[in-house]
Write an enzyme that holds these catalytic residues in place. Sequence first.
Site, mmCIF file in Angstrom:
data_model
loop_
_atom_site.group_PDB
_atom_site.id
_atom_site.type_symbol
_atom_site.label_atom_id
_atom_site.label_comp_id
_atom_site.label_asym_id
_atom_site.label_seq_id
_atom_site.Cartn_x
_atom_site.Cartn_y
_atom_site.Cartn_z
ATOM 1 N N TYR A 154 0.840 -1.203 0.000
ATOM 2 C CA TYR A 154 0.000 0.000 0.000
ATOM 3 C C TYR A 154 0.875 1.253 0.000
ATOM 4 O O TYR A 154 0.711 2.152 -0.830
ATOM 5 C CB TYR A 154 -0.912 -0.009 1.226
ATOM 6 N N ALA A 155 1.825 1.309 0.944
ATOM 7 C CA ALA A 155 2.644 2.515 1.093
ATOM 8 C C ALA A 155 3.466 2.789 -0.166
ATOM 9 O O ALA A 155 3.545 3.932 -0.627
ATOM 10 C CB ALA A 155 3.547 2.377 2.320
ATOM 11 N N SER A 157 2.818 1.728 -3.225
ATOM 12 C CA SER A 157 1.933 2.074 -4.353
ATOM 13 C C SER A 157 1.550 3.549 -4.265
ATOM 14 O O SER A 157 1.492 4.246 -5.287
ATOM 15 C CB SER A 157 0.678 1.196 -4.372
ATOM 16 N N ILE A 187 -8.694 9.093 7.819
ATOM 17 C CA ILE A 187 -10.032 9.592 7.489
ATOM 18 C C ILE A 187 -11.062 8.535 7.889
ATOM 19 O O ILE A 187 -10.853 7.329 7.657
ATOM 20 C CB ILE A 187 -10.141 9.890 5.966
HETATM 21 N N1 LIG Z 1 -9.572 6.242 4.770
HETATM 22 C C1 LIG Z 1 -8.367 6.734 4.958
HETATM 23 O O1 LIG Z 1 -7.976 7.064 6.070
HETATM 24 C C2 LIG Z 1 -7.440 6.955 3.794
HETATM 25 C C3 LIG Z 1 -6.173 7.499 4.076
HETATM 26 C C4 LIG Z 1 -5.300 7.738 3.033
HETATM 27 C C5 LIG Z 1 -5.673 7.455 1.732
HETATM 28 N N2 LIG Z 1 -6.903 6.908 1.483
HETATM 29 C C6 LIG Z 1 -7.224 6.632 0.088
HETATM 30 O O2 LIG Z 1 -8.469 7.196 -0.247
HETATM 31 C C7 LIG Z 1 -9.090 6.410 -1.271
HETATM 32 C C8 LIG Z 1 -10.494 6.045 -0.849
HETATM 33 O O3 LIG Z 1 -10.421 5.278 0.347
HETATM 34 P P1 LIG Z 1 -11.649 5.048 1.341
HETATM 35 O O4 LIG Z 1 -11.145 5.249 2.713
HETATM 36 O O5 LIG Z 1 -12.844 5.785 0.876
HETATM 37 O O6 LIG Z 1 -11.814 3.472 1.176
HETATM 38 P P2 LIG Z 1 -13.090 2.584 0.878
HETATM 39 O O7 LIG Z 1 -12.616 1.188 0.993
HETATM 40 O O8 LIG Z 1 -14.243 3.044 1.708
HETATM 41 O O9 LIG Z 1 -13.406 2.960 -0.638
HETATM 42 C C9 LIG Z 1 -12.561 2.578 -1.704
HETATM 43 C C10 LIG Z 1 -13.382 2.501 -2.957
HETATM 44 O O10 LIG Z 1 -12.556 2.056 -4.039
HETATM 45 C C11 LIG Z 1 -13.242 1.012 -4.717
HETATM 46 N N3 LIG Z 1 -12.319 0.110 -5.384
HETATM 47 C C12 LIG Z 1 -11.363 -0.658 -4.814
HETATM 48 N N4 LIG Z 1 -10.724 -1.381 -5.758
HETATM 49 C C13 LIG Z 1 -11.304 -1.069 -6.941
HETATM 50 C C14 LIG Z 1 -11.094 -1.491 -8.278
HETATM 51 N N5 LIG Z 1 -10.180 -2.415 -8.592
HETATM 52 N N6 LIG Z 1 -11.857 -0.965 -9.251
HETATM 53 C C15 LIG Z 1 -12.812 -0.044 -8.942
HETATM 54 N N7 LIG Z 1 -13.061 0.396 -7.707
HETATM 55 C C16 LIG Z 1 -12.314 -0.118 -6.709
HETATM 56 C C17 LIG Z 1 -14.015 0.299 -3.618
HETATM 57 O O11 LIG Z 1 -15.046 -0.493 -4.142
HETATM 58 C C18 LIG Z 1 -14.522 1.490 -2.814
HETATM 59 O O12 LIG Z 1 -15.680 2.036 -3.389
HETATM 60 C C19 LIG Z 1 -8.186 5.190 -1.486
HETATM 61 O O13 LIG Z 1 -7.346 5.418 -2.601
HETATM 62 C C20 LIG Z 1 -7.360 5.152 -0.217
HETATM 63 O O14 LIG Z 1 -6.138 4.519 -0.396
HETATM 64 C C21 LIG Z 1 -7.785 6.653 2.478
#
Ligand SMILES: NC(=O)c1ccc[n+]([C@@H]2O[C@H](COP(=O)([O-])OP(=O)(O)OC[C@H]3O[C@@H](n4cnc5c(N)ncnc54)[C@H](O)[C@@H]3O)[C@@H](O)[C@H]2O)c1
Length: 242
Positions: A154-155, A157, A187
């Site tokens: 993850y980190a 990527s 978040i």
């Molecule tokens: N929540 C956090 O604290 C946080 C922190 C840093 C970064 N992020 C990043 O924010 C973004 C959203 O995260 P989130 O917290 O809303 O997570 P989440 O798991 O609630 O949502 C992720 C979304 O991406 C979709 N997804 C995953 N793989 C997919 C694929 N192969 N094709 C199409 N859709 C796909 C999932 O179905 C989901 O709707 C991500 O990129 C995550 O890495 C989140």
Amino acid sequence: MYRELDKKIAIVTGASQGIGSAIADVLVREGATVIVVARNAEAARAKAEALGGDCTFFAADIAKTDQTRELVDFVLNRFGRIDILVNNAGVSRQVDFLDITEEQFDQVVDINLRGTVFLAQKVMAHMIEQNYGRVVNIASMAGERGGLFAGIHYATSKAGVINATKCMAYRGGAHNVTVNAVAPGLIQTAMAEDLKFSTDGIAMGRLGTAEEIGEVVAFLASDRARYITGSTVDVNGGLLMR
Ligand SMILES: NC(=O)c1ccc[n+]([C@@H]2O[C@H](COP(=O)([O-])OP(=O)(O)OC[C@H]3O[C@@H](n4cnc5c(N)ncnc54)[C@H](O)[C@@H]3O)[C@@H](O)[C@H]2O)c1
């Protein structure tokens, strides 16, 4: 409400839940029409209906380039242009570095990095031609400081997403296509539940909300941010200051 994105056509990946869903809400509030992209067609349809207006959906796995190519063709046929791309879809897994398998590594990198790069490639070819575009890639604080909660796949990527953002910004700059990354801290979403985030060390003493990421994405997509490109905006409540 400023309606800064009136008549803009925006693709948001992973928009059926979490941060992507909130980004879609804010873009629509600012006047954009959003194409909700998710793997689950029913969830994507429901979100697009809730957004209203001309918003629509497309079911695609962003790790599959044939499907993202179809997505771009679908949007261009339907709307004739793409103004904003938000590469938000991503997955996170907690795996110890000493235990991680090649399959686990590849799966996360394929979605978070490869998927982001090749969707942006196809969309930016169009944006460069139309001499206008805004790309916002959702990275992560883990891509800057290493994975605190998430694994090495993850980190790294997300570090790749930050660097890819700069490469894309070089390519798009002369064509009025800006490319920026947003690096969220912790978040409150399903991902936060899975990774069991704590508030220790967050200057503001709380997790962020998905809407707070959406507001920054909308700013970067707006005309007010027209001279910002290649940057990574930290939205982490003071958890990482650099
Ligand atoms: N929540 C956090 O604290 C946080 C922190 C840093 C970064 N992020 C990043 O924010 C973004 C959203 O995260 P989130 O917290 O809303 O997570 P989440 O798991 O609630 O949502 C992720 C979304 O991406 C979709 N997804 C995953 N793989 C997919 C694929 N192969 N094709 C199409 N859709 C796909 C999932 O179905 C989901 O709707 C991500 O990129 C995550 O890495 C989140």
